[in-house]
Design a protein around this motif. Structure first.
Motif, PDB file in Angstrom:
ATOM      1  N   THR A 303       0.843  -1.197   0.000  1.00 21.11           N
ATOM      2  CA  THR A 303       0.000   0.000   0.000  1.00 21.11           C
ATOM      3  C   THR A 303       0.878   1.248   0.000  1.00 21.11           C
ATOM      4  O   THR A 303       1.808   1.370   0.797  1.00 21.11           O
ATOM      5  N   VAL A 304       0.570   2.156  -0.920  1.00 18.32           N
ATOM      6  CA  VAL A 304       1.342   3.391  -1.075  1.00 18.32           C
ATOM      7  C   VAL A 304       0.452   4.569  -0.692  1.00 18.32           C
ATOM      8  O   VAL A 304      -0.639   4.749  -1.248  1.00 18.32           O
ATOM      9  N   LEU A 305       0.907   5.365   0.262  1.00 20.37           N
ATOM     10  CA  LEU A 305       0.219   6.599   0.649  1.00 20.37           C
ATOM     11  C   LEU A 305       0.752   7.720  -0.225  1.00 20.37           C
ATOM     12  O   LEU A 305       1.953   8.055  -0.167  1.00 20.37           O
ATOM     13  N   TRP A 306      -0.095   8.299  -1.048  1.00 17.93           N
ATOM     14  CA  TRP A 306       0.369   9.249  -2.040  1.00 17.93           C
ATOM     15  C   TRP A 306       1.120  10.447  -1.457  1.00 17.93           C
ATOM     16  O   TRP A 306       2.173  10.826  -1.989  1.00 17.93           O
ATOM     17  N   PRO A 307       0.637  11.106  -0.400  1.00 10.25           N
ATOM     18  CA  PRO A 307       1.396  12.261   0.110  1.00 10.25           C
ATOM     19  C   PRO A 307       2.815  11.901   0.541  1.00 10.25           C
ATOM     20  O   PRO A 307       3.770  12.613   0.222  1.00 10.25           O
ATOM     21  N   LEU A 308       2.967  10.766   1.254  1.00  9.92           N
ATOM     22  CA  LEU A 308       4.306  10.352   1.696  1.00  9.92           C
ATOM     23  C   LEU A 308       5.184   9.985   0.510  1.00  9.92           C
ATOM     24  O   LEU A 308       6.383  10.304   0.473  1.00  9.92           O
ATOM     25  N   PHE A 309       4.591   9.306  -0.478  1.00 10.91           N
ATOM     26  CA  PHE A 309       5.364   8.882  -1.653  1.00 10.91           C
ATOM     27  C   PHE A 309       5.850  10.096  -2.443  1.00 10.91           C
ATOM     28  O   PHE A 309       7.011  10.154  -2.872  1.00 10.91           O
ATOM     29  N   VAL A 310       4.979  11.097  -2.619  1.00  7.76           N
ATOM     30  CA  VAL A 310       5.369  12.289  -3.374  1.00  7.76           C
ATOM     31  C   VAL A 310       6.462  13.061  -2.635  1.00  7.76           C
ATOM     32  O   VAL A 310       7.429  13.549  -3.247  1.00  7.76           O
ATOM     33  N   GLU A 311       6.341  13.180  -1.309  1.00  7.49           N
ATOM     34  CA  GLU A 311       7.382  13.878  -0.542  1.00  7.49           C
ATOM     35  C   GLU A 311       8.704  13.136  -0.603  1.00  7.49           C
ATOM     36  O   GLU A 311       9.770  13.747  -0.631  1.00  7.49           O
ATOM     37  N   ARG A 312       8.642  11.827  -0.628  1.00  6.33           N
ATOM     38  CA  ARG A 312       9.869  11.022  -0.741  1.00  6.33           C
ATOM     39  C   ARG A 312      10.552  11.273  -2.076  1.00  6.33           C
ATOM     40  O   ARG A 312      11.789  11.389  -2.141  1.00  6.33           O
ATOM     41  N   PRO A 318      13.647  17.849  -7.333  1.00 12.30           N
ATOM     42  CA  PRO A 318      12.612  18.882  -7.205  1.00 12.30           C
ATOM     43  C   PRO A 318      11.614  18.818  -8.361  1.00 12.30           C
ATOM     44  O   PRO A 318      11.983  18.561  -9.513  1.00 12.30           O
ATOM     45  N   PHE A 319      10.354  19.063  -8.055  1.00 15.86           N
ATOM     46  CA  PHE A 319       9.331  19.130  -9.082  1.00 15.86           C
ATOM     47  C   PHE A 319       8.093  19.777  -8.471  1.00 15.86           C
ATOM     48  O   PHE A 319       7.951  19.877  -7.245  1.00 15.86           O
ATOM     49  N   ALA A 320       7.196  20.218  -9.343  1.00 14.69           N
ATOM     50  CA  ALA A 320       5.917  20.789  -8.913  1.00 14.69           C
ATOM     51  C   ALA A 320       4.836  19.727  -9.042  1.00 14.69           C
ATOM     52  O   ALA A 320       4.870  18.902  -9.952  1.00 14.69           O
ATOM     53  N   LEU A 321       3.892  19.751  -8.113  1.00 14.23           N
ATOM     54  CA  LEU A 321       2.761  18.823  -8.155  1.00 14.23           C
ATOM     55  C   LEU A 321       1.580  19.539  -8.803  1.00 14.23           C
ATOM     56  O   LEU A 321       1.116  20.552  -8.306  1.00 14.23           O
TER      57      LEU A 321
END
Length: 442
Positions: A303-312, A318-321
């Motif tokens: 299971t992947v939690l999107w907020p944690l995965f994006v911060e990782r 660096p990138f913009a969401l």
């Protein structure tokens, strides 16, 4: 010289006039004999009626024969026999009907002959194709099998009417496993030098209102071996090029270092050793990239939690969401997906795009999860787009050609796909499309 045209109505009118004339003459004759008009009229009718019936029967007898012949040829046409024709001498409306009937028979004969020739051509092509073809009915019995299928499944004997399940019990285990998996796929038969690789394709459709399945078994051994040789040649060229680019300067620097040591000039050795170390680390990273591509394991979903995965990811590149993140969690192989997206994000930064224009977008669609990496770089021309996902293809001087290929391999291992498209206004968007169920990615 053809006979003049006449009509059926005119012919019947002449017969009626003739019968009426005979009746009048008989009435006049009997009036003189009996001198009683009523008796003469009755006698005339007794003679005229049989004459009229005989004349009518004689007039319609050819037409009745023609109608029976037409009924017989119509039945022949129904049975697929178009070799019959009719002949009618009088030039009247029935003659026109016979001519149209014969013309129809000629057209049907030509169409039947053309259809038979096409069927023969199609059967010849199907029978002699190297692809094994099986048509299976809804009861699981073989409806049709060409020569290649007979050789593969029944030692050259006919397959029609046999149960597919019984044929598979006698076939190679790999073929049975491929059939049990469902869908298209590759499987191998034999071992060592005798190994043969086949591609199984399955297509379902309805024929005469009943479900059927078409199975295509194509032998790919020769093509795959030829492609394998070409791939190895390409790998060897890439590795040789990379090794030569690193080992040649290392050898030159080592020689220079030895000369400087012999002369006692040690002040430049640090720079020489630093360059040698840099080239060695470059080679190490190059070999590690090849190893990671060649040894990609089966995805282990978690299971992947999107907020944690994006911060990782953002902690490394660096990138913009762009847009929000899906509310539902996903089930992915976290290390593999992280590696794939890091490769894509690094490529976006190396595309000539401004860092603030490199963006990540995650969208959830019915049955699909779409992860996009976007930039505003130079984009790709058609030739580069066509080869960008091919392993070892790179337009960069120091590129290995494995970043996009590895991302594609990871996407396909998750049951998805990857696509590249130029953006309107410049730049590139790389999309990973993954299948999802109610509980996440499958």
């Amino acid at each position: 010289m053809p006979s003049p045209r006449r009509s059926i109505a005119g012919h019947l009118a002449l017969v009626c006039i003739g019968v009426a004339t005979v009746a009048v003459l008989l009435a006049l004759l009997f009036d003189r004999l009996f001198e009683n008009p009523w008796l003469a009229g009755c006698a005339a009718l007794l003679v005229a009626v049989p004459v009229a019936l005989m004349a009518a029967r004689r007039a319609v007898r050819p037409a009745l024969s023609l109608f029976r012949a037409l009924a017989g040829t119509a039945l022949s046409y129904r049975d697929g026999d178009f070799s019959f024709g009719l002949r009618w001498k009088p030039r009247d409306e029935l003659g026109d009907l016979v001519a149209a009937h014969n013309e129809l028979g000629g057209v049907l004969r030509e169409q039947r002959l053309s259809l038979v020739q096409r069927e023969l051509l199609l059967d010849t092509m199907v029978q002699n194709t190297p692809v094994a073809m099986l048509l299976v009915g809804d009861g699981g019995h073989v409806v049709y099998g060409n020569l290649a299928a007979r050789k593969l499944l029944n030692q050259g004997r006919k397959l029609e009417g046999l149960a597919l399940e019984a044929l598979l019990r006698q076939a190679a285990p790999a073929l049975r496993e491929a059939m049990d998996r469902g869908g298209d796929g590759l499987f191998s038969v034999g071992d060592g030098d005798e190994e043969e690789v086949y591609h199984l394709a399955r297509r379902a459709f309805r024929l005469n209102g009943r479900p059927h399945e078409l199975l295509l078994l194509r032998q790919l051994t020769t093509e795959l071996r030829r492609q394998e040789v070409q791939t190895w040649k390409k790998v060897i060229r890439v590795i040789s090029h990379e090794l030569n680019n690193s080992l040649a300067p290392v050898a030159s620097l080592a020689h220079s270092g030895a000369e400087l040591t012999r002369r006692g000039q040690h002040q430049r050795l640090e720079a020489i050793f630093g360059t040698i170390e840099e080239r060695a680390r470059h080679l190490e990273g190059f070999i590690r990239g090849y190893a990671s591509f060649a040894k990609l394991p089966t995805p282990r979903l978690e299971t992947v939690l999107w907020p944690l995965f994006v911060e990782r990811l953002r902690s490394q590149v660096p990138f913009a969401l762009e847009g929000g993140l899906p509310e539902d969690n996903a089930r992915l192989d976290l290390p593999q997906m992280e590696q794939a997206l890091l490769n894509l994000l690094k490529n976006a930064h190396e595309s000539g795009s401004a860092p603030e224009h490199v963006a990540l977008r995650v969208r959830r669609h019915p049955g699909l999860l779409r992860i996009e990496v976007m930039d505003r770089g130079t984009g790709m021309n058609d030739a580069v787009l066509a080869n960008a996902l091919v392993p070892f293809y790179s337009t960069k001087r120091s590129g290995t050609g494995l970043g996009l290929a590895l991302a594609r391999e990871i996407a396909e291992a998750h049951g998805g796909r990857i696509s590249l498209n130029n953006r309107e206004g410049g730049g590139l968007v790389v999309a990973m499309v993954l299948p999802v169920a109610d509980h996440g990615v499958v």
